[in-house]
Design a protein around this motif. Structure first.
Motif, PDB file in Angstrom:
ATOM      1  N   ILE A 161       1.603 -55.860 -44.024  1.00  0.00           N
ATOM      2  CA  ILE A 161       1.783 -57.233 -43.537  1.00  0.00           C
ATOM      3  C   ILE A 161       0.420 -57.904 -43.391  1.00  0.00           C
ATOM      4  N   GLY A 162      -0.539 -57.170 -42.828  1.00  0.00           N
ATOM      5  CA  GLY A 162      -1.875 -57.713 -42.647  1.00  0.00           C
ATOM      6  C   GLY A 162      -2.570 -58.000 -43.958  1.00  0.00           C
ATOM      7  N   LEU A 163      -2.338 -57.165 -44.957  1.00  0.00           N
ATOM      8  CA  LEU A 163      -2.931 -57.385 -46.281  1.00  0.00           C
ATOM      9  C   LEU A 163      -2.473 -58.716 -46.857  1.00  0.00           C
ATOM     10  N   GLU A 164      -1.176 -58.995 -46.744  1.00  0.00           N
ATOM     11  CA  GLU A 164      -0.662 -60.268 -47.241  1.00  0.00           C
ATOM     12  C   GLU A 164      -1.170 -61.439 -46.408  1.00  0.00           C
ATOM     13  N   LEU A 165      -1.217 -61.249 -45.093  1.00  0.00           N
ATOM     14  CA  LEU A 165      -1.697 -62.316 -44.212  1.00  0.00           C
ATOM     15  C   LEU A 165      -3.125 -62.725 -44.562  1.00  0.00           C
ATOM     16  N   MET A 166      -4.019 -61.740 -44.685  1.00  0.00           N
ATOM     17  CA  MET A 166      -5.413 -62.056 -44.955  1.00  0.00           C
ATOM     18  C   MET A 166      -5.573 -62.710 -46.321  1.00  0.00           C
ATOM     19  N   ALA A 167      -4.762 -62.263 -47.287  1.00  0.00           N
ATOM     20  CA  ALA A 167      -4.836 -62.849 -48.627  1.00  0.00           C
ATOM     21  C   ALA A 167      -4.359 -64.292 -48.618  1.00  0.00           C
ATOM     22  N   ARG A 168      -3.261 -64.571 -47.934  1.00  0.00           N
ATOM     23  CA  ARG A 168      -2.750 -65.935 -47.839  1.00  0.00           C
ATOM     24  C   ARG A 168      -3.763 -66.857 -47.145  1.00  0.00           C
ATOM     25  N   ALA A 169      -4.523 -66.272 -46.203  1.00  0.00           N
ATOM     26  CA  ALA A 169      -5.508 -67.057 -45.456  1.00  0.00           C
ATOM     27  C   ALA A 169      -6.800 -67.270 -46.245  1.00  0.00           C
ATOM     28  N   GLY A 170      -6.919 -66.635 -47.397  1.00  0.00           N
ATOM     29  CA  GLY A 170      -8.095 -66.827 -48.243  1.00  0.00           C
ATOM     30  C   GLY A 170      -9.188 -65.798 -48.058  1.00  0.00           C
ATOM     31  N   PHE A 171      -8.879 -64.676 -47.419  1.00  0.00           N
ATOM     32  CA  PHE A 171      -9.843 -63.584 -47.282  1.00  0.00           C
ATOM     33  C   PHE A 171      -9.600 -62.560 -48.395  1.00  0.00           C
ATOM     34  N   ASP A 172     -10.657 -61.994 -48.910  1.00  0.00           N
ATOM     35  CA  ASP A 172     -10.567 -61.071 -50.042  1.00  0.00           C
ATOM     36  C   ASP A 172      -9.866 -59.783 -49.618  1.00  0.00           C
ATOM     37  N   PRO A 173      -8.668 -59.524 -50.117  1.00  0.00           N
ATOM     38  CA  PRO A 173      -7.926 -58.329 -49.682  1.00  0.00           C
ATOM     39  C   PRO A 173      -8.578 -57.025 -50.112  1.00  0.00           C
ATOM     40  N   LYS A 174      -9.408 -57.065 -51.155  1.00  0.00           N
ATOM     41  CA  LYS A 174     -10.073 -55.830 -51.605  1.00  0.00           C
ATOM     42  C   LYS A 174     -11.004 -55.273 -50.530  1.00  0.00           C
ATOM     43  N   GLU A 175     -11.457 -56.161 -49.623  1.00  0.00           N
ATOM     44  CA  GLU A 175     -12.344 -55.702 -48.560  1.00  0.00           C
ATOM     45  C   GLU A 175     -11.620 -54.828 -47.536  1.00  0.00           C
ATOM     46  N   SER A 176     -10.290 -54.835 -47.552  1.00  0.00           N
ATOM     47  CA  SER A 176      -9.549 -53.930 -46.656  1.00  0.00           C
ATOM     48  C   SER A 176      -9.815 -52.473 -47.040  1.00  0.00           C
TER      49      SER A 176
END
Length: 265
Positions: free
Chosen positions: A196-211
């Motif tokens: 859920i957090g991965l999708e949230l951060m991506a929708r917000a414009g943060f690079d999900p690869k950094e997870s």
């Protein structure tokens, strides 16, 4: 004895009335508490923490964390929380963060040394908000209530029927519940919150690869001081990384479609 059975009957009725609850990922959930009850508990817990722990007065650092949290919470459904989220940065060494029902987020300054950029911190905050979205707190309290009554009934039956070694049996049942039910349940919540957090951060414009990098950093920070995964409520960093990697392609679609890319500094 009758009171114990009555408790079990009440819980059974509640279970039947909530059996159709689903998590955001489609998993069946048991939820015995209302959203308003959870929000009230979250507010009380947050107020208590603010009075008992050191709150950071570092304006620049607080603004940085606030910027990230604001971007994340804009994508939380109004059905979860429609108000303004309250963020507090705690000046404590723990490598940790949390979110509570009722729109509360806490971040510890110790986390900043591991989440080294805005995208990594967004992964943590997104994960914690993911727990709230999926109502994992409700599930945990509901499960504990059910297990508690179930063990109480079992103990009463053992005592009433004078079963030999009932104390040993109850101790074994308690351990079995912890290892067989509660710990895997916790790992399921952690994995679900990750996604859920991965999708949230991506929708917000943060690079999900950094997870991925975040959990590599977490692994280095924890060293060898980890319990085996079977006996932990949290998956190993390698397990998290594997699950995140499997869902990265979908997250990148949301990231590439994001109309804004935050610049928190």
């Amino acid at each position: 004895m009758l009171r114990t059975y009555n408790k079990l009957c009440i819980l059974t009725c509640l279970i039947l009335s909530t059996a159709c609850a689903k998590s955001p990922t489609g998993r069946n959930q048991l939820k015995l508490y209302s959203s308003s009850q959870l929000a009230g508990m979250g507010e009380q817990a947050f107020d208590s923490m603010k009075s008992e722990q050191n709150v950071s007065n570092q304006i620049v650092s607080n603004q940085y964390v606030q910027c990230i949290a604001d971007a994340i919470t804009q994508h939380v459904p109004n059905s979860v929380f429609a108000g303004e989220w309250e963020l507090v940065v705690f000046d404590e060494p723990q490598i940790n963060a949390f979110a509570l029902p009722g729109g509360k987020i806490g971040v510890y300054t110790g986390l900043m040394g591991v989440a080294t950029n805005q995208d990594q911190l967004a992964a943590v905050i997104g994960h914690e908000v993911g727990h709230v979205i999926a109502e994992h707190g409700n599930e945990r309290m509901s499960s504990s209530a059910l297990i508690g009554v179930g063990l109480e009934v079992t103990n009463q039956l053992l005592q009433t029927n004078k079963i030999a070694s009932s104390n040993v049996i109850m101790a074994g049942l308690g351990l079995g519940v912890q290892v067989g039910v509660q710990l895997p349940f916790g790992r399921t919540h952690e994995t679900e919150a990750d996604l859920i957090g991965l999708e949230l951060m991506a929708r917000a414009g943060f690079d999900p690869k950094e997870s991925i990098t975040l959990w590599e950093n977490m692994a280095k920070a924890s060293g060898d001081n980890r319990q085996p995964e079977l006996l932990s409520t949290h998956p190993l960093p390698t397990t998290r990384i594997s699950n995140l990697s499997k869902n990265m392609a979908n997250a990148m679609l949301f990231y590439n479609a994001a109309t804004t890319k935050p610049k928190c500094s």
